[in-house]
Design a protein around this motif. Structure first.
Motif, short mmCIF file in Angstrom:
data_model
loop_
_atom_site.label_atom_id
_atom_site.label_comp_id
_atom_site.label_asym_id
_atom_site.label_seq_id
_atom_site.Cartn_x
_atom_site.Cartn_y
_atom_site.Cartn_z
N CYS A 18 0.86 -1.18 0.00
CA CYS A 18 0.00 0.00 0.00
C CYS A 18 0.89 1.23 0.00
O CYS A 18 0.67 2.18 -0.71
N ILE A 64 -4.42 1.32 -5.64
CA ILE A 64 -5.56 1.32 -4.73
C ILE A 64 -6.62 2.19 -5.35
O ILE A 64 -6.40 3.36 -5.59
N ASP A 105 -11.61 5.61 -2.92
CA ASP A 105 -13.03 5.36 -2.72
C ASP A 105 -13.89 6.43 -3.38
O ASP A 105 -13.52 7.58 -3.47
N ASN A 108 -9.62 3.45 2.15
CA ASN A 108 -8.97 2.15 2.02
C ASN A 108 -7.85 1.95 3.02
O ASN A 108 -7.42 0.84 3.25
N ARG A 140 -9.26 -3.88 3.97
CA ARG A 140 -8.70 -2.53 4.03
C ARG A 140 -7.33 -2.58 4.69
O ARG A 140 -7.09 -3.41 5.56
#
Length: 1578
Positions: A676, A741, A744, A848, A881
């Motif tokens: 991430c 990623i 959102d 996320n 997440r």
């Protein structure tokens, strides 16, 4: 005398037309009537029929207001036209006054023209508001006709040798010009709007603001007349009288005045400065340049208005001089010399020699002057308010980009920034308001001195010199005043700190009978504050005295010098009273001078502070260089969000994937794209030049998994999170966020493809991160808003989050559930509750990535486990997440997918638990032992669970009482009987309109019987002397002039001034002395009342029963001691002085005028009625607006401090623009309240000034008539007029001060409310002699049928309890929460209401003892440890009764000796406020030591060991048993095992005793409640 249009003398040239019709003056005048008659005939039907019917059918909303081109010019020209026409009428009447018959044609046509001009502007206004321009044709025709006929008249005058020396010729020329200009304006409207003669008329829309019905502030949109007189405020002020004004009533700000508009304007000015010149001015200079550039133009306008007003102000003295002069000459009327066209013509000198003309001119000058003055004030204040909004927004935007290190390293404290917002922006606003004075004052002083010189010659300069020499003295006094104010503020802060501590620890003070100690401590500080207040009062009274005495002194010196040194000089009433008025005018700028200079200095300092703040370090400063390859760092993601109103509808997920598609490729072939965020070779520091806090960081945080960061305290775990979020300064290395990623759909920020490719591919923009910081940060909002945090509400998800964080039980006990306000202005929660809400916010967000920084620190084991299982594992990890969790709870490590172990700012190891077990077995073993130790904590779990329940119980106790009183008693109107709504509302409104006379009476009566008469008498005497000074002057000058006139007839000896000047000097000196007496009396009264009221308040509060403190919010009591006491200390005396002075001045002026011209009494009645209604309506509106202004400031300031605290969280969430939007709303709300308040003040002042002008006009006309008929002495005429001018100055001060006084008396009223509190009954039935010296020595307690309740209105908490405790017994009391254990202990101290039964200790019924004696002979330790600021010695023994050895012994018993020994100063070591420099456990131990010091034979411990760890508690138990072997000890226990060794155990339930026996017997009994407790505790 006969009356005819052309006059009716014989052989009149009026009717002869033998030289042609147009050469007959009368015919030309008749021709001039035609256009006016035409206009009146055409427009009246349209006005009455058209609009009369229309307004009844359609209510025209102001959204149709549209100014036609040349709107303002047309209004100005019309006003000038009206004035010229009035002059023409006057000229006609004056010149015709000498003919045998009256010539109507001289003043009837201008009279018709006057009517027509008024009609034209009314007609125009109606056309404009209904936006129907076709009807303007009528006006076009009218202006053309009027222009033509006037031109004919002008040409004919010229032909007949009437020239510029004749006034009528000049007036006609002016009228030709005016009609011509109005015609041009009319043609221009046609040209622009094309409503006629063009095929297509132009479509015009009203301004955007007016289409929005929410805009109620109409000043920018109304016509010129309404702008100048604030006519549009009428409806607003009327509705304010019907229902209270709130934010909805005042609506929105017009776009041009909104903070955003002004901020953009200011920013553009900054940019322009940067772009314009390479040598960009630095620091405060650049700010001044930008401010002048952005807000300079309205200031120029305001200064122009101000200078015009000041120049018009001199019309007063000049007209007085003229009127008195002409009245003195008597009725020897002049004969005009010039006669042409059969009528007389006069010159302008002859015209102005008429006293009535001067009176009318004076009236107009006053109207204009007041209008200009108020316009100048309004423009300046509006500019100041706009500027304040812009600067606050600029500061806020800067805060959003401040680097974190600035805050944490203390370079910029939150307090400093809040001061910038609260104080410095206001200083700047005030400076801009006072700014026009800087320009206008020199002009005013110079013109004033010149006029004085013109009137009085050299002696004027002497008088002016007196004033000017004393100006520096005033400045000195002003600086001393501000110093005194500063020192007063320091003392009052100290007093408040002490009062606050006293109120927070009030329960302890009462139980230990220490009230008097703290009472005297607060009193002592108050004494210091009073000393400082005395010097403040002294300088204030000197300042007031100088304001009043300087003009008297100047007048005295000038007149005496003038009369004696310049024997030949003119010393007539006209000179004397004109110079008197001039002195009054001159004084004003010289008094303003000191405040203007002070304000300027403050503004310079504020701008300096502002420039330092604006140039401080920002975060992510490398973002500008983002295209260079070397900036592969996280800073480039920091887009400073420009302050625009962002449309927050974001693309959906599919769009996101397309956005990112061009550059989606793995960074490294070997390493899959499953991280991430990763940091490579990162070195992070807090300050640019400081050492690296984190060094050689190489980590990878896997995507969609749970990563835990562990390590010792201070090894840099939190710093690592902040480093990744970009809050730290990065020295080198990269932080790379994975762009795969999908952000959102709800909170992702949009990233355009170009933007992505501009930034180096590896360094991607960080999306929002849900971050819960270690120190929880909450908003001043409801619980629900804190959890959803601006995200859409989803009920299911919300429920799940509340459950995961176990918040439901906490929410249930809040007064309004999850709608309860928390934070600064609401309920304060415990640490654990705050932390859980903060974690709930992170869980609720749809981001996320979630960063949790030690979320378990303030939670007990149960809550932690529940949160881990339900929240972190279920809600976050199973949802794929990415979670990064910093924690000390190693027992959760097995749940982690990835572990990062840190040590001393570097990464010790990263990997899965298995990896670490293999490679770092030592570390793993170390963790294992720690995990075991942490599992042992589970034994304590019942303790902590109880503690949580207890927290909730405490919270609940405070809640129900606070709920009732949360809306502080600001609006404490006199009790209104609750009837149906209408009656109720009307009585509330009646209350709002009433003056608080009772509070006023209370205030004045507190001054005592000596001061009050002195105050009243000195004021009355002073004003009587002031009047008699002027009266004597009138006598003196009248005598002098009549003597002089007689002398000129018979060459007699000259007039002897000395007897007159002697009396005059005595009166003036008396006046000066009385000024001193009154100013001192007022301030002295103020001091005495302030001292008395604070003393009353403190005595009442400290002796109030405990119940009072449980039901009254602390903040409310503190407010009385802070804000209200401050009002009474500093504001009321000044307002009282101002109010009494302006009222008495007005009354004495009216009395003098009525004495000079009794006719005036008839006119005064209607004026007084109008005045009364204006002030009545104004006071109500003003008070509401003042409160709105204050109440809208609070949210604004707390929004700033809130943002400062939660800066990292806001930036992590990427919520900057939302918070900026919120700021704009708060700023606009505050600004609109301030603007309305300003407009209301102007509304009042304009009206009062106009009434004042009417007073002047009536007084002037009446006294001139009186003088010409009855030979009233010219001195008295001058006196009357001088006083009439004063009325207009002081009327609005009177009303303004009345409104202020009403607001400030609210403080007295609120204090009174608290002073009425019933005190506890401290007296006992037994006298001190009847109580044995060492009672109680045995410690035997008999409780007989005891019933107790907290208040007579509540249910009993103990019911018929009986028990017998032998001397020296150790008793344990246990029971569930709320079973009455604590009430049992409070009953011994009579802290609760014992309404049945009794307690007998050593043979004496405690109800008969004085409270002080009873409480000082027993000891108790409470469950909440309370320490006071001071030394350790003071905390243990404030009464100073014990030796050091006794104190050390007590500390040894309490296991604290080694702790205190290690501190610098030992027993004299400092304890900070609330004992913050000791841990919770240590504080509890100090409280134990405090009780040991008292060595009483009865000792009560109320759950006293709640926050002490197991080991220490065991030692304490043993010590208590040995040290107190011979004393009676009652222990109230929450952990039952602590009372297993007791002699007897009492088990309570719901206020009754269930079991009472030895513990061993109870344990063996079947079904014993005590046994079940012990079982549960194991």
């Amino acid at each position: 005398m006969s009356l005819a249009f052309c006059g009716s003398e014989n052989n009149s040239a009026a009717y002869k037309v033998n030289q042609g019709v147009l050469n007959n003056g009368c015919f030309v005048d008749a021709l001039n009537v035609v256009p006016h008659v035409f206009l009146l005939f055409i427009t009246f039907p349209i006005l009455f029929i058209g609009w009369g019917s229309q307004s009844s059918k359609v209510h025209i909303h102001h959204s149709t207001w549209l100014h036609f081109p040349g709107h303002n010019l047309r209004w100005i020209l019309t006003f000038i036209l009206l004035f010229v026409l009035v002059c023409e009428i006057a000229e006609g009447i004056v010149s015709d006054g000498v003919s045998e018959s009256h010539h109507l044609h001289l003043y009837m046509p201008p009279g018709m023209a006057f009517l027509a001009a008024i009609t034209s502007i009314v007609y125009y206004h109606n056309i404009e508001t209904s936006n129907f321009p076709k009807l303007l044709i009528a006006l076009l025709v009218y202006w053309t006709l009027a222009f033509v006929t006037k031109t004919i008249k002008f040409v004919k005058f010229y032909d007949n040798d009437v020239g510029p020396l004749q006034l009528r010729f000049c007036l006609t020329g002016l009228l030709v010009a005016l009609y011509g200009m109005l015609l041009v304006v009319e043609i221009n409207v046609i040209r622009v709007r094309r409503y006629v003669f063009f095929k297509k008329p132009k479509e015009v829309k009203p301004p955007e603001d007016l289409q929005d019905l929410g805009v109620r502030f109409l000043q920018p949109f109304v016509n010129l007349l309404s702008k100048g007189t604030y006519w549009w405020m009428n409806t607003f002020i009327k509705t304010a009288h019907k229902k209270p004004i709130d934010l909805k009533a005042i609506g929105k700000l017009p776009i041009a005045m909104r903070a955003l508009t002004n901020y953009i304007c200011l920013n553009e000015a900054f940019q322009a400065l940067k772009n314009k010149n390479t040598s960009y001015p630095q620091g405060s200079k650049s700010i001044w340049c930008a401010l002048c550039c952005a807000f300079g133009r309205p200031l120029v306008l305001s200064s122009t208005f101000r200078i015009l007003a000041d120049l018009l102000g001199f019309a007063g003295p000049l007209c007085i001089s003229g009127i008195v002069h002409h009245v003195g000459k008597g009725t020897n009327a002049f004969r005009p010399q010039t006669k042409k066209l059969g009528v007389f013509f006069i010159s302008s000198q002859e015209f102005l020699a008429n006293a009535y003309v001067l009176a009318v001119l004076l009236f107009f000058a006053l109207l204009l002057q007041r209008t200009f003055l108020q316009a100048s004030y309004y423009v300046a204040i509006e500019t100041g308010i706009n500027l304040r909004g812009a600067i606050q927004t600029k500061i806020y935007n800067k805060i959003m980009r401040l680097s974190t290190s600035n805050m944490s390293m203390g370079e910029m404290t939150a307090g400093q920034i809040c001061n910038l917002v609260a104080i410095d922006t206001n200083q700047l606003m005030w400076f801009f308001f006072l700014c026009p004075n800087l320009w206008a004052m020199p002009v005013q002083i110079i013109v004033g001195v010149l006029l004085l010189y013109y009137l009085l010659g050299l002696s004027a300069l002497i008088g002016a010199a007196v004033i000017i020499v004393l100006a520096p003295v005033q400045y000195f006094v002003a600086t001393k005043l501000s110093q005194a104010q500063r020192s007063t503020l320091e003392y009052s802060n100290e007093r408040l700190k002490k009062t606050n501590e006293m109120l927070r620890g009030i329960k302890l003070l009462k139980l230990y009978a220490w009230e008097h100690i703290f009472h005297s401590s607060v009193e002592e500080t108050r004494q210091k504050e009073m000393t400082s207040l005395k010097s403040f009062a002294l300088y204030t009274s000197i300042s007031i005295f100088m304001n009043a005495a300087i003009p008297i002194a100047a007048v005295l010196i000038t007149f005496v010098v003038h009369a004696h040194l310049f024997e030949e000089a003119d010393f007539s009433p006209s000179v004397a009273f004109a110079s008197l008025s001039l002195f009054h005018i001159l004084i004003t700028p010289l008094f303003l001078l000191s405040s203007v200079v002070r304000s300027t200095v403050k503004a310079l300092v504020s701008v300096q502070k502002l420039s330092e703040f604006l140039s401080s370090e920002e975060i992510g400063e490398e973002q500008d260089k983002c295209s260079e390859p070397r900036s592969k760092d996280n800073h480039s993601k920091y887009q400073a969000v420009p302050l625009k109103v962002v449309n927050r509808k974001r693309p959906t997920r599919e769009d996101w994937n397309n956005y990112n598609s061009p550059i989606r490729r793995p960074v490294n072939i070997t390493e899959a794209d499953d991280y991430c965020v990763k940091v490579t070779n990162g070195f992070f520091t807090w300050t640019p030049e400081g050492t690296a806090a984190l060094s050689s960081i190489d980590i990878r945080i896997p995507q969609g998994q749970l990563t835990m960061i562990v390590g010792q305290v201070g090894c840099g775990k939190s710093s690592l999170l902040l480093g990744i979020l970009g809050e730290m300064q990065k020295v080198s290395g990269n932080v790379i966020w994975n762009s795969n990623i999908p952000p959102d759909s709800e909170t992702g920020e949009d990233v355009s493809p170009e933007m992505e490719s501009a930034v180096d591919i590896e360094t991607r923009k960080r999306g929002p991160v849900a971050y819960a910081s270690q120190k929880p940060w909450l908003l001043n909002a409801t619980v629900e808003e804190n959890i959803t945090f601006e995200s859409p509400f989803n009920k299911q998800r919300y429920k799940a989050v509340i459950d995961a964080c176990s918040l439901q039980p906490d929410i249930d006990i809040l007064p309004h559930g999850d709608q309860t306000q928390i934070g600064e202005r609401g309920i304060n929660l415990s640490g654990g509750q705050r932390q859980r809400i903060s974690v709930a916010r992170a869980l609720y967000q749809q981001t996320n990535v979630v960063f949790l920084d030690d979320p378990f620190s303030a939670l007990d084991i149960h809550l932690s486990d529940h949160l881990m299982q339900e929240g972190i594992l279920k809600m976050l990890r199973d949802d794929k997440r990415t979670v990064v969790l910093v924690t000390h709870k190693l027992q959760y490590l097995p749940h982690a997918d990835w572990i990062i172990a840190m040590k001393d700012g570097t990464i010790q190891r990263e990997g899965t638990l298995k990896d670490i077990q293999k490679s770092e077995s030592e570390l793993f073993e170390h963790w294992k032992t720690l995990m075991n130790r942490q599992d042992q904590e589970l034994e304590k779990e019942t303790l902590i669970e109880r503690k949580t329940v207890l927290d909730r119980k405490n919270l609940q106790k405070t809640m129900y009482s606070q709920d009732v009183l949360l809306q502080d008693d600001e609006e404490d109107e006199d009790e209104i009987p609750e009837s149906d709504d209408d009656d109720n509302l009307s009585s509330v409104l009646h209350q709002r309109a009433k003056m608080p006379w009772r509070a006023c009476g209370k205030y004045l009566s507190s001054a005592g019987f000596l001061l009050l008469p002195l105050l009243v008498l000195s004021q009355l005497l002073k004003h009587s002397v002031m009047v008699s000074i002027d009266f004597w002057l009138a006598q003196w000058t009248s005598e002098a002039i009549s003597k002089k006139m007689n002398c000129s007839h018979s060459r007699a000896s000259s007039f002897d001034h000395s007897p007159y000047s002697r009396v005059f000097s005595i009166l003036c000196c008396l006046g000066i002395i009385l000024c001193l007496v009154t100013s001192i009396a007022v301030e002295w009264t103020g001091l005495k009342v302030a001292k008395k009221l604070h003393c009353f308040l403190l005595n009442k509060i400290i002796l109030a029963p405990m119940r009072f403190f449980e039901t009254t919010p602390l903040g409310s009591i503190l407010n009385r001691f802070s804000a209200d006491c401050n009002t009474i200390d500093q504001h009321i005396p000044a307002t009282l002085e101002c109010l009494s002075r302006s009222t008495l001045l007005c009354l004495s002026a009216l009395a003098v005028i009525s004495y000079v011209t009794p006719v005036f009494l008839i006119a005064i009645v209607p004026l007084a009625v109008i005045c009364y209604f204006i002030q009545k309506y104004f006071r109500v509106a003003s008070r509401d607006l003042q409160q709105l202004d204050d109440s809208t400031q609070l949210p604004l300031l707390s929004h700033f401090s809130e943002t400062m605290e939660g800066l990292t969280t806001i930036r992590a969430f990427r919520y900057e623009s939302r918070f900026k939007q919120k700021l704009l709303e708060y700023t606009d709300a505050n600004n609109i309240a301030s603007l309305f308040l300003t407009a209301a003040n102007r509304w009042l002042e304009v009206r009062m000034e106009y009434i004042g002008a009417c007073v002047v006009l009536i007084a002037a006309v009446a006294s001139i008539t009186n003088s010409l008929n009855n030979h009233l002495s010219p001195g008295l005429v001058g006196l009357g007029l001088t006083y009439a001018l004063m009325v207009s100055n002081y009327l609005n001060w009177m009303v303004r001060n009345l409104a202020d006084m009403e607001l400030q008396l609210g403080a007295v009223k609120r204090l009174n409310g608290l002073i009425k509190t019933e005190a506890e009954n401290y007296e006992g039935l037994l006298s001190p002699a009847q109580i044995p010296q060492n009672w109680p020595d045995q410690g035997e307690i008999q409780i007989q049928n005891l019933s107790v309740r907290y208040d007579s209105t509540l249910k009993p908490v103990l019911k018929h309890v009986s028990a017998h405790i032998s001397p020296g017994q150790k008793i344990g009391i246990c029971g569930r929460t709320g079973s009455g254990k604590s009430s049992f202990s409070l009953a011994f101290f009579r802290m609760v209401d014992t309404f049945e039964g009794r307690i007998i200790i050593d043979g004496i019924d405690i109800a008969k003892l004085p409270l002080q004696t009873l409480r000082s002979r027993l000891s108790i330790i409470l469950q909440d440890p309370i320490l006071f600021s001071g030394t350790i010695r003071f905390n243990l023994d404030p009464e100073k009764k014990c030796t050091d050895s006794m104190l050390w012994e007590a500390l040894e018993i309490a296991q604290l000796k080694h702790v205190v020994k290690a501190l610098p100063g030992g027993l004299d070591a400092i304890v900070t406020e609330g004992g913050e420099n000791f841990s919770q456990g240590q504080r509890q131990l100090f409280c134990l030591a405090r009780a040991f010091v008292r060595k009483t034979s009865i000792f009560i411990m109320d759950e006293a060991t709640a926050s002490i760890d197991m080991a220490t508690e065991n030692i304490l138990q043993k010590v208590v048993m040995t040290a107190f072997a011979d004393r009676t000890v009652v222990t109230i226990a929450h952990r039952v095992h602590t009372i297993l060794n007791a002699d007897m155990v009492i088990v309570m339930k719901r206020g009754v005793i269930l079991e009472y026996d030895k513990p061993e017997i109870l344990l063996e009994q079947e079904g014993s409640v005590f046994a079940s407790f012990v079982q549960a505790d194991k």
